[in-house]
Design an enzyme around this catalytic site. Structure first.
Site, PDB file in Angstrom:
ATOM      1  N   GLU A 153      -7.125   9.169   1.044  1.00  0.00           N
ATOM      2  CA  GLU A 153      -6.539   8.476   2.330  1.00  0.00           C
ATOM      3  C   GLU A 153      -6.388   9.224   3.364  1.00  0.00           C
ATOM      4  OE1 GLU A 153      -2.588   6.912   0.713  1.00  0.00           O
ATOM      5  OE2 GLU A 153      -3.888   5.272  -0.407  1.00  0.00           O
ATOM      6  N   CYS A 194     -13.238  -2.987  -4.340  1.00  0.00           N
ATOM      7  CA  CYS A 194     -13.455  -3.683  -3.069  1.00  0.00           C
ATOM      8  C   CYS A 194     -14.527  -4.043  -2.844  1.00  0.00           C
ATOM      9  CB  CYS A 194     -12.652  -2.814  -1.984  1.00  0.00           C
ATOM     10  SG  CYS A 194     -13.318  -1.579  -1.444  1.00  0.00           S
ATOM     11  N   GLU A 221     -14.798   4.968  -5.848  1.00  0.00           N
ATOM     12  CA  GLU A 221     -16.100   4.398  -6.123  1.00  0.00           C
ATOM     13  C   GLU A 221     -17.075   5.217  -5.163  1.00  0.00           C
ATOM     14  OE1 GLU A 221     -13.411   2.672  -5.734  1.00  0.00           O
ATOM     15  OE2 GLU A 221     -13.554   1.033  -6.871  1.00  0.00           O
ATOM     16  N   CYS A 279     -16.967  -1.310  -1.602  1.00  0.00           N
ATOM     17  CA  CYS A 279     -17.533  -0.482  -2.722  1.00  0.00           C
ATOM     18  C   CYS A 279     -18.607  -1.474  -3.568  1.00  0.00           C
ATOM     19  CB  CYS A 279     -16.497   0.225  -3.552  1.00  0.00           C
ATOM     20  SG  CYS A 279     -15.346   1.445  -2.980  1.00  0.00           S
ATOM     21  N   ASN A 295      -9.871   8.220  -4.699  1.00  0.00           N
ATOM     22  CA  ASN A 295      -9.617   7.854  -3.188  1.00  0.00           C
ATOM     23  C   ASN A 295      -9.073   8.827  -2.236  1.00  0.00           C
ATOM     24  OD1 ASN A 295      -7.350   7.220  -5.127  1.00  0.00           O
ATOM     25  ND2 ASN A 295      -6.595   5.937  -3.491  1.00  0.00           N
ATOM     26  N   CYS A 327     -12.900   5.061  -0.797  1.00  0.00           N
ATOM     27  CA  CYS A 327     -12.325   4.605  -2.086  1.00  0.00           C
ATOM     28  C   CYS A 327     -12.962   5.614  -3.222  1.00  0.00           C
ATOM     29  CB  CYS A 327     -12.965   3.328  -2.248  1.00  0.00           C
ATOM     30  SG  CYS A 327     -12.182   2.151  -1.289  1.00  0.00           S
TER      31      CYS A 327
END
Ligand SMILES: [Zn+2]
Length: 135
Positions: free
Chosen positions: A46, A88, A57, A91, A44, A55
């Protein structure tokens, strides 16, 4: 070369260490294989503008697609949650785009303490929207 599940988990754990998560301190790593056995990792990333966070993934999937691969064969996600957290919603939809048969993909969720949960992608994301719906 095809990695074992344990080797793929090790790659995802290593990828997690590259995460950029100064705001949440919630690091996530991902490693996936494609149909030919190629491996791609993601973590990830940010941003101070939270909506721009990416993310693990999706960063792994983008790496695979940029290398010309569009078929996820296996996928590992590593978090610090107990039980291990699942991808999430965004994803899940992104994974759905790059899986030939959603019913055949097994996803391995692990955490840094070694807990593991295997789940089928179909169970995680039934009735996903796919490109064939647009025709
Ligand atoms: Zn996500």
């Amino acid at each position: 070369m095809t990695l074992t599940e344990e080797e793929l988990i090790t790659r995802a754990i290593a990828a997690r260490e590259t995460a950029y998560a100064p705001y949440s301190n919630y690091k996530v790593g991902c490693a996936l294989t494609t149909g030919d056995g190629s491996v791609f990792e993601g973590a990830n990333v940010e941003n101070a503008s939270y909506g721009l966070c990416v993310c693990a993934e999706r960063s792994a999937i983008v790496a695979a697609v940029l290398a010309g691969h569009r078929n996820i064969a296996s996928l590992v996600v590593v978090t610090q949650s107990s039980p291990p957290a699942a991808p999430c919603g965004i994803c899940r939809q992104t994974i759905n785009e790059f899986v030939d048969d959603p019913a055949s993909l097994q996803i391995i969720l692990v955490n840094v303490d070694g807990e593991r949960r295997d789940i089928s992608f179909h169970e995680l994301f039934p009735f996903g929207f796919r490109g064939e719906h647009l025709t």
